[in-house]
Motif scaffolding. Structure first.
Motif, short mmCIF file in Angstrom:
data_model
loop_
_atom_site.label_atom_id
_atom_site.label_comp_id
_atom_site.label_asym_id
_atom_site.label_seq_id
_atom_site.Cartn_x
_atom_site.Cartn_y
_atom_site.Cartn_z
N ALA A 57 0.83 -1.21 0.00
CA ALA A 57 0.00 0.00 0.00
C ALA A 57 0.87 1.26 0.00
O ALA A 57 0.52 2.25 -0.64
CB ALA A 57 -0.92 -0.01 1.21
N ILE A 58 2.01 1.18 0.68
CA ILE A 58 2.92 2.34 0.71
C ILE A 58 3.60 2.50 -0.65
O ILE A 58 3.69 3.60 -1.19
CB ILE A 58 3.97 2.18 1.83
CG1 ILE A 58 3.26 2.16 3.20
CG2 ILE A 58 5.01 3.29 1.78
CD1 ILE A 58 4.12 1.65 4.33
N LEU A 59 4.03 1.37 -1.23
CA LEU A 59 4.72 1.44 -2.53
C LEU A 59 3.81 1.94 -3.64
O LEU A 59 4.26 2.52 -4.61
CB LEU A 59 5.30 0.07 -2.89
CG LEU A 59 6.42 -0.46 -1.99
CD1 LEU A 59 6.97 -1.76 -2.53
CD2 LEU A 59 7.54 0.57 -1.85
N GLU A 60 2.50 1.68 -3.46
CA GLU A 60 1.55 2.16 -4.47
C GLU A 60 1.54 3.69 -4.56
O GLU A 60 1.11 4.25 -5.56
CB GLU A 60 0.14 1.65 -4.15
CG GLU A 60 -0.24 0.49 -5.04
CD GLU A 60 -1.34 -0.37 -4.46
OE1 GLU A 60 -2.12 0.13 -3.63
OE2 GLU A 60 -1.42 -1.54 -4.85
N THR A 61 2.01 4.34 -3.50
CA THR A 61 2.02 5.80 -3.49
C THR A 61 3.33 6.36 -4.04
O THR A 61 3.49 7.56 -4.19
CB THR A 61 1.82 6.35 -2.06
OG1 THR A 61 2.98 6.02 -1.28
CG2 THR A 61 0.59 5.76 -1.40
N VAL A 62 4.29 5.48 -4.33
CA VAL A 62 5.59 5.93 -4.85
C VAL A 62 5.56 5.83 -6.37
O VAL A 62 5.33 4.75 -6.92
CB VAL A 62 6.75 5.06 -4.30
CG1 VAL A 62 8.09 5.54 -4.84
CG2 VAL A 62 6.76 5.08 -2.78
N SER A 63 5.75 6.96 -7.03
CA SER A 63 5.60 6.93 -8.48
C SER A 63 6.94 6.93 -9.21
O SER A 63 7.98 7.32 -8.65
CB SER A 63 4.73 8.09 -8.95
OG SER A 63 5.26 9.29 -8.46
N ASP A 64 6.89 6.48 -10.44
CA ASP A 64 8.04 6.51 -11.32
C ASP A 64 8.42 7.97 -11.56
O ASP A 64 7.57 8.76 -11.96
CB ASP A 64 7.65 5.82 -12.64
CG ASP A 64 8.75 5.92 -13.69
OD1 ASP A 64 9.83 6.45 -13.38
OD2 ASP A 64 8.52 5.48 -14.81
N PRO A 65 9.67 8.36 -11.31
CA PRO A 65 10.05 9.76 -11.49
C PRO A 65 9.87 10.26 -12.93
O PRO A 65 9.67 11.46 -13.14
CB PRO A 65 11.52 9.80 -11.08
CG PRO A 65 11.97 8.39 -10.99
CD PRO A 65 10.77 7.54 -10.81
N GLU A 66 9.91 9.36 -13.91
CA GLU A 66 9.76 9.80 -15.30
C GLU A 66 8.30 9.83 -15.74
O GLU A 66 7.90 10.64 -16.57
CB GLU A 66 10.54 8.89 -16.24
CG GLU A 66 12.03 9.15 -16.15
CD GLU A 66 12.83 8.32 -17.14
OE1 GLU A 66 12.24 7.54 -17.90
OE2 GLU A 66 14.05 8.47 -17.14
N ILE A 67 7.50 8.92 -15.19
CA ILE A 67 6.09 8.84 -15.56
C ILE A 67 5.27 8.84 -14.28
O ILE A 67 4.98 7.79 -13.73
CB ILE A 67 5.80 7.58 -16.40
CG1 ILE A 67 6.77 7.50 -17.57
CG2 ILE A 67 4.36 7.57 -16.91
CD1 ILE A 67 6.88 6.14 -18.20
N PRO A 68 4.93 10.03 -13.79
CA PRO A 68 4.31 10.15 -12.46
C PRO A 68 2.99 9.39 -12.28
O PRO A 68 2.62 9.13 -11.15
CB PRO A 68 4.10 11.66 -12.29
CG PRO A 68 4.40 12.28 -13.60
CD PRO A 68 5.19 11.33 -14.42
N VAL A 69 2.31 9.04 -13.37
CA VAL A 69 1.05 8.30 -13.20
C VAL A 69 1.28 6.83 -12.84
O VAL A 69 0.36 6.14 -12.41
CB VAL A 69 0.14 8.35 -14.45
CG1 VAL A 69 -0.44 9.76 -14.62
CG2 VAL A 69 0.87 7.90 -15.69
#
Ligand SMILES: [Zn+2]
Length: 157
Positions: free
Chosen positions: A7-19
């Motif tokens: 659940a925590i990792l789901e909030t961490v986004s790819d720095p190049e593709i924020p979605v």
């Protein structure tokens, strides 16, 4: 327990593709928890991808601020990440963001010439390669013949 980390990792986004979250991207190989220490195994999208450092830093910060005391990030290089690891949800998110998700099996840049990813704007399959190198090394630039719009294609393999 792992669901909590997820659940925590789901909030961490790819720095190049924020979605895209790091889970959508499929770079998280494994996660484990022992007491208040967490170990995350990460596979970079490609060797030397500058986004990886940023990604592991974001993961670390997210877990620390969630209350975990120790966070280990381990880099796993083999087997190598391929764009096949992007989740179906991740592919939908890419498309909604205007980036054509990778089609079929992972592709090498030399196959790019013969590729016609459907336009994420209008869905037309009449598209043409403009440049094998788009805004980042992970993307190629295509143009839609129907709606004339340029778009990025996620090509990392
Ligand atoms: Zn189009």
């Amino acid at each position: 327990m792992v669901a909590e980390i997820k659940a925590i990792l789901e909030t961490v986004s790819d720095p190049e593709i924020p979605v895209l979250s790091v889970l959508d991207l499929g770079v998280v190989r494994n996660m484990s928890k022992e007491g208040d220490a967490v170990t995350i195994q990460l596979t970079p999208t490609y060797n030397g991808c500058p986004a990886v450092d940023a990604m592991s830093m974001s993961i670390k910060l997210a877990l620390l601020s969630a209350g975990y005391k120790t966070v280990h990030i381990e880099t796993v290089l083999s087997p190598a990440w391929t764009s096949d690891w992007i989740s179906d949800e991740g592919k939908q998110k890419l498309k909604a963001y205007g980036i054509a998700p990778p089609i079929g099996k992972s592709l090498y840049p030399e196959d790019m010439e013969n590729l016609t990813p459907p336009c994420p704007q209008c869905g037309s399959e009449e598209t043409t390669l403009v440049s094998a190198f788009g805004s980042t090394a992970c993307k190629a630039l295509f143009r839609c013949i129907s709606c004339k719009e340029p778009f990025d294609y996620f090509k990392c393999h």
